[in-house]
Each structure stands twice: as structure tokens, then as C-alpha cells.
Design a protein around this motif. Structure first.
Motif, PDB file in Angstrom:
ATOM      1  N   ALA A  24       0.667  -1.144   0.045  1.00 44.86           N
ATOM      2  CA  ALA A  24       0.121   0.017  -0.106  1.00 44.86           C
ATOM      3  C   ALA A  24       0.904   1.345   0.052  1.00 44.86           C
ATOM      4  O   ALA A  24       1.862   1.217   0.871  1.00 44.86           O
ATOM      5  N   PHE A  25       0.511   2.248  -0.874  1.00 45.08           N
ATOM      6  CA  PHE A  25       1.327   3.365  -0.814  1.00 45.08           C
ATOM      7  C   PHE A  25       1.398   4.161   0.496  1.00 45.08           C
ATOM      8  O   PHE A  25       0.070   4.621   0.624  1.00 45.08           O
ATOM      9  N   TRP A  42       1.978   7.113   1.540  1.00 49.98           N
ATOM     10  CA  TRP A  42       1.553   8.617   1.098  1.00 49.98           C
ATOM     11  C   TRP A  42       0.222   8.733   0.815  1.00 49.98           C
ATOM     12  O   TRP A  42      -0.417   9.896   0.731  1.00 49.98           O
ATOM     13  N   ARG A  43      -0.474   7.669   0.282  1.00 48.93           N
ATOM     14  CA  ARG A  43      -1.881   7.801  -0.061  1.00 48.93           C
ATOM     15  C   ARG A  43      -2.884   7.128   1.060  1.00 48.93           C
ATOM     16  O   ARG A  43      -2.421   6.225   1.670  1.00 48.93           O
ATOM     17  N   PHE A  77      -5.962   3.816  -7.487  1.00 46.04           N
ATOM     18  CA  PHE A  77      -4.836   4.349  -7.884  1.00 46.04           C
ATOM     19  C   PHE A  77      -4.663   3.739  -9.616  1.00 46.04           C
ATOM     20  O   PHE A  77      -4.364   4.463 -10.388  1.00 46.04           O
ATOM     21  N   ALA A  78      -5.298   2.604  -9.623  1.00 43.79           N
ATOM     22  CA  ALA A  78      -5.122   2.258 -11.252  1.00 43.79           C
ATOM     23  C   ALA A  78      -6.116   2.842 -12.105  1.00 43.79           C
ATOM     24  O   ALA A  78      -5.925   3.087 -13.191  1.00 43.79           O
ATOM     25  N   GLU A 134      -6.982   5.873 -11.684  1.00 41.70           N
ATOM     26  CA  GLU A 134      -6.321   7.243 -11.542  1.00 41.70           C
ATOM     27  C   GLU A 134      -5.307   7.351 -12.717  1.00 41.70           C
ATOM     28  O   GLU A 134      -5.259   8.117 -13.711  1.00 41.70           O
ATOM     29  N   LEU A 135      -4.607   6.063 -12.755  1.00 37.29           N
ATOM     30  CA  LEU A 135      -3.417   5.866 -14.040  1.00 37.29           C
ATOM     31  C   LEU A 135      -4.213   6.016 -15.265  1.00 37.29           C
ATOM     32  O   LEU A 135      -3.641   6.308 -16.504  1.00 37.29           O
ATOM     33  N   ARG A 136      -5.457   5.291 -15.146  1.00 38.53           N
ATOM     34  CA  ARG A 136      -6.387   5.221 -16.466  1.00 38.53           C
ATOM     35  C   ARG A 136      -6.753   6.448 -17.018  1.00 38.53           C
ATOM     36  O   ARG A 136      -7.775   6.492 -17.898  1.00 38.53           O
ATOM     37  N   ARG A 151      -7.099  -2.487  -4.067  1.00 40.33           N
ATOM     38  CA  ARG A 151      -6.423  -1.823  -5.198  1.00 40.33           C
ATOM     39  C   ARG A 151      -6.599  -2.707  -6.315  1.00 40.33           C
ATOM     40  O   ARG A 151      -6.688  -2.220  -7.514  1.00 40.33           O
ATOM     41  N   ALA A 162      -9.246  -2.579 -10.184  1.00 44.04           N
ATOM     42  CA  ALA A 162      -8.740  -2.376 -11.665  1.00 44.04           C
ATOM     43  C   ALA A 162      -9.499  -3.400 -12.520  1.00 44.04           C
ATOM     44  O   ALA A 162      -9.556  -3.389 -13.609  1.00 44.04           O
TER      45      ALA A 162
END
Lengths: 265, 253, 247
Positions: A88-89, A91-92, A100-101, A103-105, A148, A152
Motif C-alpha cells: 500500500a502506498f 503517502w496515499r 490508484f489504477a 487514476e492511472l487510466r 486496489r 482495476a
């Protein structure tokens, strides 16, 4: 959408010449759509090597990976990975980790948050959306990582000992959660593990691997009814499966232990 | 001694002993044991504060020195972080130049101020560039350290989700290295400030460094001490803030 | 490291050095800047030779080295004592460590006018500058190091009824060796800056004095030669400290 995973003739060697070690040798298997398969083996049987290869994170292997018959190379959206280490990141917060995924898309924010919230609830973390991983327990952090990957919406879920660093009780509870989710989503899943009870608790089929070089030794079909509640976990049948697996694994594990002691001595 | 007691009593003791030291000094000066031409009585210094704030444009000078430091900080980040990334990316570059950067960090660049002076003129630009040159190396080294320490699995998560290069940089590598980068910035700005105030003092130009130089040259002792106190206060507040940000970053990272 | 790789590393360094020198030379001969601001490499090399053969350079270098060495000796000794005390006593740490910590990054040159008054324009005020510069990083690093000493070591020693002096020399100092070297490393850097800044501001001898002298005579090649020598000397000392701290 067809979600069968085929792994064919995977071989991996480390090093060159006489000191070369064959980590994985000619491993082939399928995971059918909606099926939950576990891959179990002693430490050093090349489980994690296979995990990274199927996920497309390492290329220099022999063999083929296909989803629904289509060969894939490199990271692919059809396959979602959950890693053994904490991933898990930090900082998020929870909701931004899970989204996250998406957001990347480039999914629009409102839609992304809605979907992320759905998966946060699915792994039972509602109410913790704004927390950071450092404020959560190890089991909760691993659930963030699973949510997470699920968010996706991969066709195949690939997990590498996701509960390895957790205590036995948390493991059992999380195992229940994972099967519940898997049944609900009919998610095709391949779990890599070294825990006998975990494999029997969760799987439809179990692939047993040998110690170096890692080969498939046997396939065990688990014919226990679902949901696998406490009655089943304490039943003699469950115990029989665990004992049977241990019978297979014992020899491999002791070979692994000897090799480790030899290397240490 | 119980911990709770220490927590309250000890800082109070610290402050009280400092006040006591000031009082003792005052007594020594009044009784002429210590010459008032070396150390002015603390009460004079306190009274000089209002005077220098009024007459010597302390606020404007403070803003000037802060602005110069801020400018140096921006330059340091804009140049230092990319260099750190480059050294991380290329194993060859790292082997070849990491030691150079470390040597640069230790070089007393302030001696080269005449060079900066002739290149950039007697202006704030000289001071900003010198501050940058003095503070950039720690940011390069810490960026490199932060990137090297970034856990492999976080990068793998990105790769498994078909992350692009730009996204990897913005969404994983930079946030992961951020606490280290910030530590580098704090170290770098310490060196920047030494050089910025030092040059202001040397060439009698600009902000707070010049103020101290000028008051000393005028032999305004109480004013000099008051100005020193002001610089102490300003840099304490500044670095305390930096540390809070750093601690916050470390907590959420 | 494979020999072929070592060779590429050396080549990269050489290429970078050549690039910098060429750029400098191009700037020097371009006429963009006032002629003497960026003198040609040949003139700097000639000035280096003159500087290195002049007895004045060595005399002044001795002065600076002396100031620096005394400053390091006093500053680090005081730093070690204060660091040990702050690290070992919870009470002292709560009372004073905050102050030491916040004073540490303050540019110490602001104290120079006061040091001039107290110690005069000679060597002593430069030594004082270097001393207060070196003191802080050593004290902070040693204090943190002492807190990192495993408590079990301290309990064992207490059970042997060690005196505070024995505790300091037998347990704390060896255990904080790494922290001390780390602090010294930083201390060397800031002390060098402190001493040189002070010399540059007001002095009659030392490397800082020579640099200012060259600048005032507008002997730019001579000034650059001095700068290069100082940078290499400090980098050399620095590398030696790094090597010792790693061994």
C-alpha cells in the motif's frame, strides 16, 4: 469475457555454466474461469519466480502465459497482482490507494471515487477511507492492496503469499474474507502460498511443487463444500486434506532444509 | 525521576537557567567584571530591539534574506532533484560522479564569492547563485539515497498496472523519495544560509548579514547583539518549521 | 567491479573534466566577459605554479591549518562532552537539547563581530569561529549516538559498578564512534567555511587573506589558483575522513 489462465512450459535458470540453478522447470497448468487455484511448495521452489513471470514483471524465461488463449507478454490489464511485501502506498490514504489504477487510466474523479468506495467496502474497510496505511494494522494494509488490485477489475487475480506476514488468526479471518469476495465476483484466482491450511481453506484445486528444480509434483482437487465455515475447518475431511498435502510436501521441505543447512555449513 | 515530571520540569529549568545566566552577566557587567565594551548589558540589548526594528528596516532586510534563501531553495530543488534522478537512473553516472558531488558538498565555495561577484554583479542574484551552489549537493545526494531506498515492490505495483514512465516518476518515485529529498533540502538550506548571510556580511550588501556588519562597524554594540538575536530567532523559527514539515512527511510516507 | 567497467567510469570522468575545462577555455577566449574575469587555463596553470613555488603560500597555509586544527580540537572535544551529557541524561536533554538543536543551523558568521571584540583580529577570533561551527554538529550527532546505545550494554556496565568516566570511555565512546565520525564530517565542512569566512573578512594572514589580497590586486588567475588549491585540500581532508569512518 473468458478468463482462463494458461501457463505452459515455464522454465527459469539463474546463473550460467556449472553453477547455474534451475529454479523452475517445465511447469504447465491451467486455471479455469471462476476457479480458485493455489500453488503450494517449500521455500525455494520458485513460487515467487513464477508469480513475477505470470505477472509479466520478468521476461527472460522460457515458456508462455496466455489469458483466454491469447499470449501475453509484459504487464497486462487482464492480470492483477497482489504482492507478498507490504505494497500500500504509505503517502496515499485508503481511498486514493484503492483508486490508484483507475487514476492511472484517467477515470474521472467522481466515478473513480465511487468505484474505489465500492471496493473499500468489499474488503470491509468502510469508515477507514481517509486513513493512511501507517494508521492501519498489517491485515488492513494487505486488504487495501487487495482492494486496489480488484478495483482495476482484472480477469485473473494473482496473489503471492499476501498473508505471509500476518498472524495465524488474522490469516484465517482474511482467508474467509477472500473466499467470500472470490465467490461473489466469480473471480479467477491463482494464490501462491506455503501454508497448508490456507491452501485447503481457500482452493478448488491445489498444485503441489517440488523443491529445486521447481516442478509440478501433484494436483489435489479439494471437494469440500462452500462456504467453508468453522464446521468444515474443524472437520476430519479438512484435516485429511491437510495431512495428505503434508505427506507430499514433507519430503520436498526437508530437501529444502538440507540444502539450506548445507549452504550455511 | 518520573517521566511526566521531567517533561514539564526540565524545559522550565532550561529556560530559567538561561535567564539566570543573562542576569548573572548583567551583574558582572554592572560591577565592571566584564567590560561593557565587549558585552553590552542584556537590558540594553533588549531596549535596542525596538530601535533597530524602527530605524534599520529589519523587516525589509528579513524579507530580503528570506527571499534570497527561498530563491536558492527553488533553484536547488529544480537542479538537484533531476541530477539525483539521473545518477539513480545511470549506474555508470553514479559510479563516476557521486564522489564528485560529495566532494562538492564539502568544498568551501564561499571563498569563490569574488568569482560570483564578477560574474553576476553586486546584486541579489550573486547571493542567490552562491546560496544555490553551496546547498545543491545535499539535495542531489539525498534524492539519490531516497530513490535507492524506494522499495522494489512499490515500483512493481506500478509496473503491474502498466504505468507510464511519467506516471512512475510523478506518482511513485517522487512521493517515495520525498522525505529524503526534504531532509536534503533542510541540510542544503543550512549551507545556503551560512553562505548567504556570510556573503551579505562580507561584502556589506543586502539583508541581515549586512545589518550586523554595519552595526558592528558603527560600534553600536547593543544594536549588534539585538540584530544577532533577531537572526537567531528567525533561523530558529525557519528550521523549526522545516522540521515540522519533515516530520509530517515522514509520518504520512 | 569488472575492469572494463572501471575503464568506462574513468573515461566518463575524464570526458566530464575535459568538457568543463573546454567550456571554461571557450568562455575565456570568447571575449564575452571582461578579459580577466575568466582567465585562460594557461594563465591559471601558470598562476598555480607561481603560487605553489612561493613560500608565502605555505606560510599562510600553515596559519589556516593551525587555526583549523585548533578549532576542530576544541570544538569537537566540547561537542563530545556536551553530546555525551545530553545523550546520557534524560533531564539535560529535555532542558537543553532543543536549544542546541535550533542553534545548530544558524549561520555562525553573525557572531564574528562579537568574537572580534572578545578575541581580537588575530588567529584567536578565527579559531573561535571554527570552534563554534564545529561544536554543534558533533554535539548533536554524539547525543543521538548515545541514545542509540543498546540499553543492555548500559545495564551490564552498571552491574559492574562502572564510574561515569569508565561508562563514557568504555561504553559510550566506542558505541558512538560512527556517530562521532559522522558529526566530525559535517563539523569539518562548516569549520572550514567558518575559518575561511573569518579570514576573508578581517585578517593579516591565512588562505582567506591571500584570496582577498589577490582579489584586491585584481590578480584573477592567482585567485582562481588559490581557490582550486583550497577546494582540493578540503576535498582531500574530507575523503580521508570518509575513508576512516568507513574502515
Amino acid at each position: 469475457m473468458d478468463a482462463t489462465l494458461s501457463v505452459e512450459h515455464v522454465t527459469k535458470r539463474f546463473g550460467m555454466g556449472e553453477t547455474a540453478i534451475t529454479a523452475v522447470e517445465d511447469v504447465s497448468f491451467d486455471v479455469a474461469e471462476g476457479e480458485f487455484v493455489s500453488l503450494i511448495g517449500p521455500s525455494g521452489c520458485g513460487k515467487s519466480t513464477l508469480f513475477h513471470f505470470i505477472g509479466g514483471l520478468t521476461a527472460e524465461h522460457g515458456g508462455r502465459v496466455a489469458v483466454a488463449g491469447e499470449t501475453i507478454s509484459g504487464p497486462h490489464p487482464a492480470i492483477g497482482m497482489v504482492f507478498q511485501e507490504e505494497s500500500a502506498f504509505p503517502w496515499r490514504n485508503v481511498i486514493d490507494n484503492v483508486g490508484f489504477a483507475l487514476e492511472l487510466r484517467g477515470m474521472p474523479r467522481a466515478e473513480r471515487l465511487e468505484r474505489a468506495r465500492h471496493y473499500v467496502a468489499l474488503v470491509g474497510l468502510q469508515g477507514f477511507e481517509r486513513r493512511h496505511p501507517s494508521e492501519l494494522s498489517g491485515g488492513m494494509r494487505q486488504r487495501v492492496a487487495i482492494a486496489r488490485t480488484l478495483a482495476a477489475q482484472p480477469r485473473i487475480l494473482l496473489m503471492d503469499e499476501p498473508f505471509a506476514s500476518l498472524d495465524e488468526q488474522t490469516r484465517l479471518l482474511l482467508g474467509e474474507k477472500v473466499t467470500e469476495i472470490q465467490q461473489q465476483l466469480r473471480q479467477t484466482t491463482l494464490l501462491i502460498t506455503h501454508s497448508l491450511t490456507e491452501a485447503v481453506q481457500l482452493s478448488d484445486r491445489i498444485l503441489v511443487m517440488t523443491f529445486r528444480p521447481g516442478r509440478l509434483r501433484r494436483v489435489v482437487q479439494v471437494d469440500l463444500p462452500r462456504p467453508r465455515n468453522d464446521d468444515i475447518l474443524t472437520s476430519p475431511e479438512f484435516g485429511a486434506y491437510v495431512a495428505e498435502l503434508w505427506g507430499d510436501l514433507r519430503e520436498e521441505a526437508s530437501r529444502g532444509l538440507q540444502a539450506a543447512e548445507h549452504a550455511a555449513g | 525521576m518520573p517521566r511526566a515530571e521531567v517533561r514539564l520540569l526540565a524545559p522550565a529549568c532550561g529556560v530559567l537557567s538561561l535567564i539566570a545566566a543573562a542576569a548573572a552577566l548583567q551583574a558582572l557587567i554592572v560591577t565592571d567584571v566584564v567590560s561593557r565594551y565587549v558585552v553590552p548589558p542584556p537590558t540594553d540589548v533588549v531596549m535596542a530591539i525596538a530601535r533597530i526594528v524602527r530605524e534599520e528596516h529589519v523587516v525589509a532586510r528579513f524579507l530580503l534574506t528570506s527571499g534570497e534563501t527561498f530563491g536558492s531553495g527553488l533553484l536547488i530543488l529544480a537542479v538537484g532533484v533531476p541530477i539525483g534522478f539521473w545518477l539513480h537512473r545511470s549506474a555508470l553516472a553514479r559510479r563516476a560522479f557521486e564522489a564528485w558531488v560529495a566532494a562538492w558538498a564539502a568544498a568551501p565555495l564561499v571563498l569563490a564569492y569574488p568569482l560570483f561577484l564578477v560574474l553576476f554583479g553586486r546584486s541579489s542574484l550573486t547571493i542567490v547563485v552562491l546560496g544555490f551552489a553551496a546547498g545543491v549537493a545535499p539535495v542531489v545526494l539525498k534524492t539519490l539515497e531516497g530513490l535507492t531506498a524506494t522499495r522494489r515492490v512499490l515500483v512493481d505495483v506500478g509496473r503491474s498496472l502498466q504505468i507510464t514512465r511519467g506516471q512512475m516518476f510523478r506518482k511513485i518515485l517522487i512521493p517515495a523519495a520525498l522525505p529524503e529529498i526534504f531532509t536534503g533540502l533542510r541540510l542544503g538550506l543550512t549551507f545556503s544560509l551560512i553562505n548567504i548571510v556570510g556573503v551579505e556580511f562580507l561584502i556589506n550588501f543586502g539583508g541581515l548579514g549586512q545589518l550586523i556588519n554595519e552595526l558592528a562597524e558603527r560600534y553600536d554594540l547593543a544594536g549588534t547583539y539585538a540584530a544577532i538575536g533577531f537572526v537567531l530567532l528567525a533561523s530558529m523559527v525557519f528550521f523549526a518549521c522545516m522540521e515540522h514539515v519533515e516530520r509530517w512527511l515522514r509520518r504520512t510516507h | 567491479m569488472a575492469p572494463a567497467y572501471a575503464l568506462t567510469v574513468r573515461r566518463s570522468r575524464l570526458a566530464a573534466a575535459l568538457l568543463i575545462l573546454t567550456a571554461w577555455q571557450a568562455l575565456a577566449s570568447s571575449g564575452l566577459l571582461f578579459r580577466d574575469v575568466v582567465p585562460s587555463l594557461w594563465r591559471i596553470a601558470a598562476a598555480l605554479a607561481t603560487t605553489l613555488t612561493a613560500p608565502a603560500f605555505y606560510a599562510n597555509l600553515r596559519v589556516t591549518a593551525f587555526e583549523f586544527a585548533v578549532a576542530i580540537a576544541i570544538g569537537s572535544m566540547a561537542g563530545v562532552l556536551v553530546g555525551l551529557a545530553l545523550g546520557a541524561s534524560h533531564f539535560l536533554s529535555r532542558a537543553y537539547e532543543r536549544w542546541v538543536h535550533y542553534l545548530a543551523p544558524v549561520p555562525k558568521i553573525i557572531f564574528f563581530p562579537v568574537l572580534l571584540l572578545a578575541f581580537g583580529a588575530g588567529l584567536e577570533s578565527k579559531i573561535a569561529m571554527g570552534t563554534i561551527s564545529c561544536f554543534f554538529p558533533v554535539a548533536i550527532s554524539v547525543a543521538a549516538g548515545v541514545r542509540g546505545v543498546p540499553p543492555v550494554l548500559i545495564r551490564v556496565d552498571r552491574s559492574f559498578r562502572a564510574t561515569p568516566w569508565q561508562m563514557a570511555t568504555k561504553i559510550y565512546l566506542p558505541a558512538v564512534r560512527a556517530a562521532l565520525l559522522n558529526g566530525l564530517h559535517l563539523g569539518f565542512g562548516v569549520a572550514a567555511i567558518g575559518v575561511l569566512l573569518a579570514e576573508t573578512k578581517l585578517s593579516k594572514a591565512g588562505i582567506g587573506f591571500l584570496v582577498m589580497d589577490a582579489y584586491h590586486r585584481f590578480d584573477m588567475p592567482g585567485m582562481y589558483a588559490l581557490l582550486l588549491l583550497v577546494v582540493f585540500l578540503v576535498a582531500g581532508v574530507n575523503m580521508a575522513v570518509t575513508r576512516i569512518s568507513r574502515s
